[in-house]
Write a protein that holds these residues in place. Sequence first.
Motif, PDB file in Angstrom:
ATOM      1  N   CYS A  49      46.373  18.926   1.064  1.00  0.00           N
ATOM      2  CA  CYS A  49      44.782  19.218   0.779  1.00  0.00           C
ATOM      3  C   CYS A  49      44.269  18.890   2.287  1.00  0.00           C
ATOM      4  N   PRO A  50      43.463  19.739   2.614  1.00  0.00           N
ATOM      5  CA  PRO A  50      42.869  19.877   4.075  1.00  0.00           C
ATOM      6  C   PRO A  50      42.097  18.835   4.623  1.00  0.00           C
ATOM      7  N   THR A  51      41.537  17.973   3.231  1.00  0.00           N
ATOM      8  CA  THR A  51      40.441  16.820   3.494  1.00  0.00           C
ATOM      9  C   THR A  51      41.154  15.647   3.793  1.00  0.00           C
ATOM     10  N   CYS A  52      42.147  15.144   2.792  1.00  0.00           N
ATOM     11  CA  CYS A  52      42.759  13.857   3.044  1.00  0.00           C
ATOM     12  C   CYS A  52      44.092  13.860   3.351  1.00  0.00           C
ATOM     13  N   GLU A  53      44.877  15.237   3.495  1.00  0.00           N
ATOM     14  CA  GLU A  53      45.918  15.647   4.140  1.00  0.00           C
ATOM     15  C   GLU A  53      47.286  14.738   3.626  1.00  0.00           C
ATOM     16  N   THR A  54      46.981  13.852   2.444  1.00  0.00           N
ATOM     17  CA  THR A  54      47.931  13.118   1.715  1.00  0.00           C
ATOM     18  C   THR A  54      48.285  13.798   0.397  1.00  0.00           C
ATOM     19  N   GLY A  55      47.310  14.543  -0.143  1.00  0.00           N
ATOM     20  CA  GLY A  55      47.381  14.929  -1.538  1.00  0.00           C
ATOM     21  C   GLY A  55      47.983  16.237  -1.469  1.00  0.00           C
ATOM     22  N   GLN A  56      48.321  16.796  -2.709  1.00  0.00           N
ATOM     23  CA  GLN A  56      48.695  18.014  -2.805  1.00  0.00           C
ATOM     24  C   GLN A  56      47.355  19.046  -3.654  1.00  0.00           C
ATOM     25  N   ILE A  57      47.301  20.340  -3.217  1.00  0.00           N
ATOM     26  CA  ILE A  57      46.402  21.119  -3.949  1.00  0.00           C
ATOM     27  C   ILE A  57      46.997  21.495  -5.655  1.00  0.00           C
ATOM     28  N   VAL A  58      46.142  21.308  -6.573  1.00  0.00           N
ATOM     29  CA  VAL A  58      46.720  21.671  -7.789  1.00  0.00           C
ATOM     30  C   VAL A  58      45.516  22.553  -8.766  1.00  0.00           C
ATOM     31  N   GLU A  59      46.005  23.247  -9.554  1.00  0.00           N
ATOM     32  CA  GLU A  59      45.353  24.072 -10.337  1.00  0.00           C
ATOM     33  C   GLU A  59      44.849  23.342 -11.306  1.00  0.00           C
ATOM     34  N   ARG A  60      43.459  23.246 -11.682  1.00  0.00           N
ATOM     35  CA  ARG A  60      42.854  22.373 -12.900  1.00  0.00           C
ATOM     36  C   ARG A  60      42.039  23.598 -13.636  1.00  0.00           C
ATOM     37  N   LYS A  61      41.428  23.089 -14.584  1.00  0.00           N
ATOM     38  CA  LYS A  61      40.356  23.760 -15.490  1.00  0.00           C
ATOM     39  C   LYS A  61      39.019  23.252 -15.731  1.00  0.00           C
ATOM     40  N   SER A  62      38.001  23.867 -15.643  1.00  0.00           N
ATOM     41  CA  SER A  62      36.745  23.318 -15.696  1.00  0.00           C
ATOM     42  C   SER A  62      36.512  23.152 -17.372  1.00  0.00           C
ATOM     43  N   LYS A  63      35.538  22.514 -17.681  1.00  0.00           N
ATOM     44  CA  LYS A  63      35.252  22.306 -19.226  1.00  0.00           C
ATOM     45  C   LYS A  63      35.243  23.530 -19.981  1.00  0.00           C
ATOM     46  N   LYS A  64      34.673  24.829 -19.199  1.00  0.00           N
ATOM     47  CA  LYS A  64      34.361  25.711 -19.723  1.00  0.00           C
ATOM     48  C   LYS A  64      35.747  26.899 -19.487  1.00  0.00           C
ATOM     49  N   SER A  65      36.732  26.130 -19.307  1.00  0.00           N
ATOM     50  CA  SER A  65      38.238  26.722 -19.073  1.00  0.00           C
ATOM     51  C   SER A  65      38.228  27.864 -17.981  1.00  0.00           C
ATOM     52  N   ARG A  66      37.604  27.620 -17.042  1.00  0.00           N
ATOM     53  CA  ARG A  66      37.688  28.300 -15.823  1.00  0.00           C
ATOM     54  C   ARG A  66      38.476  27.624 -14.766  1.00  0.00           C
ATOM     55  N   ARG A 112      43.232  24.794 -27.959  1.00  0.00           N
ATOM     56  CA  ARG A 112      42.912  26.284 -28.125  1.00  0.00           C
ATOM     57  C   ARG A 112      42.697  26.834 -26.682  1.00  0.00           C
ATOM     58  N   TYR A 113      42.665  26.019 -25.429  1.00  0.00           N
ATOM     59  CA  TYR A 113      42.751  26.449 -24.252  1.00  0.00           C
ATOM     60  C   TYR A 113      44.133  26.381 -23.394  1.00  0.00           C
ATOM     61  N   GLY A 114      45.345  26.408 -24.278  1.00  0.00           N
ATOM     62  CA  GLY A 114      46.534  26.133 -23.814  1.00  0.00           C
ATOM     63  C   GLY A 114      47.335  24.874 -23.765  1.00  0.00           C
ATOM     64  N   LYS A 115      48.404  24.807 -23.151  1.00  0.00           N
ATOM     65  CA  LYS A 115      49.054  23.604 -23.399  1.00  0.00           C
ATOM     66  C   LYS A 115      48.175  22.443 -22.605  1.00  0.00           C
ATOM     67  N   PHE A 116      48.795  21.198 -23.111  1.00  0.00           N
ATOM     68  CA  PHE A 116      48.193  19.873 -22.368  1.00  0.00           C
ATOM     69  C   PHE A 116      49.291  18.864 -23.004  1.00  0.00           C
ATOM     70  N   LEU A 117      49.051  17.740 -22.105  1.00  0.00           N
ATOM     71  CA  LEU A 117      50.036  16.581 -22.429  1.00  0.00           C
ATOM     72  C   LEU A 117      49.134  15.517 -23.104  1.00  0.00           C
ATOM     73  N   ALA A 118      49.982  15.046 -24.263  1.00  0.00           N
ATOM     74  CA  ALA A 118      49.384  13.879 -25.065  1.00  0.00           C
ATOM     75  C   ALA A 118      50.305  12.855 -25.377  1.00  0.00           C
ATOM     76  N   CYS A 119      49.967  11.488 -25.539  1.00  0.00           N
ATOM     77  CA  CYS A 119      50.712  10.572 -25.679  1.00  0.00           C
ATOM     78  C   CYS A 119      51.555  10.515 -27.139  1.00  0.00           C
ATOM     79  N   SER A 120      52.927  10.341 -27.168  1.00  0.00           N
ATOM     80  CA  SER A 120      53.681  10.504 -28.328  1.00  0.00           C
ATOM     81  C   SER A 120      53.396   9.175 -29.221  1.00  0.00           C
ATOM     82  N   GLY A 121      52.487   8.411 -28.749  1.00  0.00           N
ATOM     83  CA  GLY A 121      52.109   7.124 -29.569  1.00  0.00           C
ATOM     84  C   GLY A 121      51.018   7.336 -30.451  1.00  0.00           C
TER      85      GLY A 121
END
Length: 694
Positions: free
Chosen positions: A621-638, A594-603
């Motif tokens: 990422c400005p903190t750890c400098e090894t990671g990448q910033i990605v877009e996420r969604k909160s439980k309320k879909s924000r 209901r909040y868009g696409k997601f990935l699920a196991c085919s099993g």
Amino acid sequence: MADTLVIVESPAKAKTIGKYLGSKYIVKASMGHVRDLPKSQMGVDVTNKFEPKYITIRGKGDILKSLKDSVKKVKKVYLAADPDREGEAIAWHLAQYLNLDLSQPLRVVFNEITKDAIKDAFKHPRHINMDLVNAQQARRILDRLVGYNISPILWKKVRKGLSAGRVQSVTVKMINDREKEINAFEPEEYWTITNAMLSAGKAFEARFHGYGEEKAEIKSEAEVNEILERIKDQPYVVQKVLKRERKRNPAAPFITSSLQQEAARKLNFRTAKTMMVAQQLYEGIDLGKEGTVGLITYMRTDSTRISQTAQEEAKTYILEQFGQEYIITEQRPQSKKEKENAQDAHEAIRPTSVMRTPDELKEFLSRDQLKLYRLIWERFLASQMASAVLDTMTVDIKVNGIFFRATGSKVKFPGFMKVYVESTDDGGKEEDSFLPPIEEGQTLEVQNIEPKQHFTQPPPRYTEARLVKTLEENGIGRPSTYAPTLETIQKRGYVALEEKRFVPTELGQIVISLIEEFFPEILDIEFTSQMESNLDKVEEGMSEWAKILDHFYGDFAKRIEVAEEQMQEIEIKDEVSDEICELCGKHLVYKMGRYGKFLACSGFPDCRNTKPIVKDVGVKCPTCETGQIVERKSKKSRVFFGCNNYPECEWISWDKPIPRNCPKCNSMMVEKKRKKQGVSNTCTACDYQEEVDS
């Protein structure tokens, strides 16, 4: 000792009413409907005038026993459910179950839960209105006939758990049709030419208008170059200056649909949330020493009527706070909708007392309650205030046969705008755009000429506000049905919300194409609108409900037979991703929730692993400098942004990082979106900021 029982729907309402009625009354809550059609079967005898088979709702046993016991102990019973079709039906079902005498005036209705309104309502009880009950019954049975006949076919041919509703199917079709329009849209090029000009040393803007006084569009860069060549080094002479005074009237007080739309635009509330918070304000809020008080009138209405008492109270408040000039002096023309509802028993949605200002209620209301109350209070107060007066100015400037036009306005008298201005669907609002003194025959100085290329845009996807407005304009559903309809089509997986706009899913497109093929009238907007009108006629006592159902069911039953025989089975295959499930090693597939696409196991169902689809924004990422910033969604879909090394790295931001650093201090820049200021790229460390074209 109490000798009268009053039954309402909710404990909150019972508490508020009980306070006003005193010790001679027992006030109990039925917790909504007590009887309904059974879930396990159709529950409608189509061979016997569509006789419904009602059963008590599971889980209501203790409530019903308590109500039956209370009835035995009192002399009188009053049924005080909400003042609409649904409330009338609840009262009738209670009367049936409790064996109450329907020849007696058992029904008590009130539009607001205040001391005066409650006491007056109990002085004038009435009989249960069977026209209202039959209108609700007809709607319920009609929806059951559609849902319980089409849904099993969809289970067999497409997927288990699907459903088809009369109003929800039309709504999904509208979302599907809009997506088709967007996909088929071919953008067309057009250009604008904006001139920055000076008059009396003050700057203003004029835009290309045409080759004469008629407006024309520039379709190509070649045409732009021709115009620029033609006006080069030529004098800009003011041809005409038109000054007018324009009145602007306030918006009418809220009805259900306009409240849902404006709460979405101004407060970012979902439709269901708006109705939930409005219900709380209607049923009563504890105001400390004053006790529990209903703060707004009934929130399911399509009437803009306001009682004389409320008008007089508003007039007193406006006079005290703003002065005589802010009071309405002229009769405003009614809209067609207002005229139709002039005899409606309901009022518009308004505060029960305009004297209870939002600021005075701050300490008693939750944040959401205060926001919605303020919106309702301001809208009502503004509707009772004088019109705003604007001075407008249109200037036509001629240069070698080419016309440019400048327009401006300024508020001469704010009137209602001092309190409230209605939003628009695109978020824009009217603002002052002053023009300096300009006279006819004057030659103007040009500072800069800016040609710009544009492309026409496809129609936008529906937001909740825009969809509610479209449903209302087409006469589909009624105020009380909008919120549950939008919830249902998302729960079923027919549509998803992406960036607060509805997108059809593959499942939604398949289901609607099948219904369109085998049950075209169900998806016909005119047919659905006419059916709503027919149900309204039942409510007005002008039509028999069984005849309306009979007229519909004859052709519908034949279509059911054809669909069962001819509808082909459809297998919906999941799109396989490149990602491997870390729990079982199988491929992950794309699913639509209901909040868009997601990935699920085919099993599935052996492996129930799911993962969100994350979008890389291209920033380290400005903190750890090894990671990448990605877009996420909160439980309320924000939407928010975080490091892909989470939970090891907990860096998060509500603002989207952009892939370049601050030119001033080399720190991270983020995109900030503000309603008034628009979009800007802002440094997270220093004061550097740059505006962005939104």
